[in-house]
Design an enzyme around this catalytic site. Sequence first.
Site, PDB file in Angstrom:
ATOM      1  N   ILE A 113       1.065  -1.490  -0.018  1.00  0.00           N
ATOM      2  CA  ILE A 113      -0.166  -0.207   0.090  1.00  0.00           C
ATOM      3  C   ILE A 113       0.535   0.956   0.280  1.00  0.00           C
ATOM      4  O   ILE A 113       0.489   2.473  -0.738  1.00  0.00           O
ATOM      5  CB  ILE A 113      -1.232   0.002   1.211  1.00  0.00           C
TER       6      ILE A 113
ATOM      7  N   TYR B 141      -0.841  -8.456  16.475  1.00  0.00           N
ATOM      8  CA  TYR B 141      -1.534  -7.881  15.270  1.00  0.00           C
ATOM      9  C   TYR B 141      -2.769  -6.288  15.510  1.00  0.00           C
ATOM     10  O   TYR B 141      -2.819  -5.479  15.445  1.00  0.00           O
ATOM     11  CB  TYR B 141      -1.368  -8.137  14.370  1.00  0.00           C
TER      12      TYR B 141
ATOM     13  N   LYS C 207      -2.481  -2.052  15.808  1.00  0.00           N
ATOM     14  CA  LYS C 207      -3.075  -1.396  15.085  1.00  0.00           C
ATOM     15  C   LYS C 207      -3.943  -0.657  15.588  1.00  0.00           C
ATOM     16  O   LYS C 207      -3.708   0.750  16.105  1.00  0.00           O
ATOM     17  CB  LYS C 207      -3.617  -1.704  13.847  1.00  0.00           C
TER      18      LYS C 207
HETATM   19  N1  NAP Z   1      -3.397  -5.336   3.555  1.00  0.00           N
HETATM   20  C1  NAP Z   1      -4.113  -4.729   3.927  1.00  0.00           C
HETATM   21  O1  NAP Z   1      -5.371  -5.366   4.004  1.00  0.00           O
HETATM   22  C2  NAP Z   1      -4.218  -4.133   5.306  1.00  0.00           C
HETATM   23  C3  NAP Z   1      -5.476  -4.269   5.605  1.00  0.00           C
HETATM   24  C4  NAP Z   1      -4.984  -3.448   7.111  1.00  0.00           C
HETATM   25  C5  NAP Z   1      -4.487  -2.394   7.753  1.00  0.00           C
HETATM   26  N2  NAP Z   1      -3.229  -2.772   6.699  1.00  0.00           N
HETATM   27  C6  NAP Z   1      -1.794  -2.079   7.151  1.00  0.00           C
HETATM   28  O2  NAP Z   1      -1.118  -0.753   5.559  1.00  0.00           O
HETATM   29  C7  NAP Z   1       0.195  -1.361   6.090  1.00  0.00           C
HETATM   30  C8  NAP Z   1      -0.144  -1.266   4.693  1.00  0.00           C
HETATM   31  O3  NAP Z   1       0.151  -2.826   4.685  1.00  0.00           O
HETATM   32  P1  NAP Z   1       1.024  -3.826   3.027  1.00  0.00           P
HETATM   33  O4  NAP Z   1      -0.455  -5.227   3.104  1.00  0.00           O
HETATM   34  O5  NAP Z   1       1.161  -2.621   2.516  1.00  0.00           O
HETATM   35  O6  NAP Z   1       2.255  -4.518   4.197  1.00  0.00           O
HETATM   36  P2  NAP Z   1       3.144  -4.812   3.120  1.00  0.00           P
HETATM   37  O7  NAP Z   1       3.391  -5.425   1.422  1.00  0.00           O
HETATM   38  O8  NAP Z   1       4.119  -6.161   3.722  1.00  0.00           O
HETATM   39  O9  NAP Z   1       4.608  -3.621   3.179  1.00  0.00           O
HETATM   40  C9  NAP Z   1       4.805  -3.294   4.408  1.00  0.00           C
HETATM   41  C10 NAP Z   1       5.875  -2.598   4.086  1.00  0.00           C
HETATM   42  O10 NAP Z   1       6.340  -1.626   5.370  1.00  0.00           O
HETATM   43  C11 NAP Z   1       7.887  -1.679   5.688  1.00  0.00           C
HETATM   44  N3  NAP Z   1       7.789  -2.863   6.720  1.00  0.00           N
HETATM   45  C12 NAP Z   1       8.680  -3.179   7.804  1.00  0.00           C
HETATM   46  N4  NAP Z   1       8.993  -3.598   8.812  1.00  0.00           N
HETATM   47  C13 NAP Z   1       9.859  -2.337   8.979  1.00  0.00           C
HETATM   48  C14 NAP Z   1      10.637  -1.785   9.642  1.00  0.00           C
HETATM   49  N5  NAP Z   1      10.908  -1.866  10.313  1.00  0.00           N
HETATM   50  N6  NAP Z   1      10.898  -0.487   9.580  1.00  0.00           N
HETATM   51  C15 NAP Z   1      10.760   0.546   8.542  1.00  0.00           C
HETATM   52  N7  NAP Z   1       9.625  -0.538   6.926  1.00  0.00           N
HETATM   53  C16 NAP Z   1       9.389  -1.811   7.724  1.00  0.00           C
HETATM   54  C17 NAP Z   1       8.396  -2.671   4.426  1.00  0.00           C
HETATM   55  O11 NAP Z   1       8.916  -3.003   4.327  1.00  0.00           O
HETATM   56  P3  NAP Z   1      10.595  -4.082   3.610  1.00  0.00           P
HETATM   57  O12 NAP Z   1      10.555  -4.141   2.177  1.00  0.00           O
HETATM   58  O13 NAP Z   1      11.438  -3.225   3.904  1.00  0.00           O
HETATM   59  O14 NAP Z   1       9.828  -5.213   4.172  1.00  0.00           O
HETATM   60  C18 NAP Z   1       7.076  -2.178   3.116  1.00  0.00           C
HETATM   61  O15 NAP Z   1       7.372  -1.538   2.535  1.00  0.00           O
HETATM   62  C19 NAP Z   1      -0.003  -1.908   7.425  1.00  0.00           C
HETATM   63  O16 NAP Z   1       0.145  -0.894   8.347  1.00  0.00           O
HETATM   64  C20 NAP Z   1      -0.896  -2.363   7.388  1.00  0.00           C
HETATM   65  O17 NAP Z   1      -0.554  -3.185   8.689  1.00  0.00           O
HETATM   66  C21 NAP Z   1      -3.018  -3.654   5.419  1.00  0.00           C
END
Ligand code: NAP
Length: 337
Positions: free
Chosen positions: A57, A206, A210
């Site tokens: 995202i 988790y 959040k």
């Molecule tokens: N996908 C969903 O359906 C969903 C639903 C509700 C909320 N969210 C929230 O939306 C956000 C993004 O989710 P996503 O699905 O896009 O996840 P994602 O594809 O796994 O991407 C996560 C991002 O966070 C970075 N990250 C993880 N650990 C880190 C650290 N210690 N320091 C700096 N950066 C770090 C990752 O970087 P690396 O490349 O280094 O790992 C990556 O860029 C999250 O906060 C998640 O809780 C997602």
Amino acid sequence: MTTPSGSSTPSASSSASSSASSSSSASRSAAAPPWDVARPPRADGRVFLVTGGNAGIGYFVVEQLAASGAEVVLGSRDPARLQAAMASVRGRVPGARVRAVRMDLADPLSLPAAVAELRTERLDAVVLNAGIALDHPPRRESADGNELMFATNHLGHFALTAHLMPLLAAAPAARVVTMGSIAARSERLDAADPQSAHDYRPKRAYGRSKLAQMSFALELDRRLRAAGSPVSSLIAHPGGALDSLTPSRPLVHTRSAGARLLGLPAGAVLQGKDAGAWPAVRAVLDPAARGGEIWGPRVLGLRGRPRSEPVWPLLTEHTDAAWLWELSAALTGVTPV
Ligand SMILES: NC(=O)c1ccc[n+]([C@@H]2O[C@H](COP(=O)([O-])OP(=O)(O)OC[C@H]3O[C@@H](n4cnc5c(N)ncnc54)[C@H](OP(=O)(O)O)[C@@H]3O)[C@@H](O)[C@H]2O)c1
């Protein structure tokens, strides 16, 4: 302002509610054109930071904000993945102004250096997007001994916000946009065991991380208002955003034909990460957005165009906001207001 944890201002959680109110949506001009996710307002001259901007995202938040003309800084851990994401944005957005800083949210010591590396005199918005969701035990800890999801998702962003506050306060009306989750809705924080040291369940931990982020976001807005700050704090959440519904960005994410087919049924209720970015982008760019609001997808909070939604009842109670703030300040050694 970044201050030693002992000198934080008194909790504003019991004071008047944050600047969000039911009247704010009502007062939104009826004459304002409908929000067009493909054509958000221009933001030339502004500077935005997106944590986790290299993937998922966060990548699409960067791509969409870059198309507004703003300068967008990606904050994440891996230099190669940051470079790939910037190349992808530049390939899709003519004239995109993107750059990167390295930061590891699970390592608080990396954050002051990352903020210094921003090399900007002011920051117009930060999107606190980076996050991890661990699926399986055992319980893991960061190097400084905090449960890893609580440390990365909540404490890292709490500390980052504190370090960024002088730059945010230097902008005319900066916004802190926290990425929440519907996973938080079914959880409750536990003051007696905030880091799930006992009876560790990854999904619950988790959701709690959040919820801690979202509780922090609203408490931050109350404290900023009480301090007369020009900075505001909002929540955005993406609904349900799946990789299998996300368009390919070859340097960042590839969706195979098989994954696309398998994802089709889920597309009836969920969406891709490109659409999951829309609420955060609107929370950053919509001139009518206000501190204390929650922005999410229109259809059941799971998919669709972004809109502001009523603040969730578990967040209006404020019962956890004060102790969580004090704990976070004690664990990180900084406080954002
Ligand atoms: N996908 C969903 O359906 C969903 C639903 C509700 C909320 N969210 C929230 O939306 C956000 C993004 O989710 P996503 O699905 O896009 O996840 P994602 O594809 O796994 O991407 C996560 C991002 O966070 C970075 N990250 C993880 N650990 C880190 C650290 N210690 N320091 C700096 N950066 C770090 C990752 O970087 P690396 O490349 O280094 O790992 C990556 O860029 C999250 O906060 C998640 O809780 C997602």
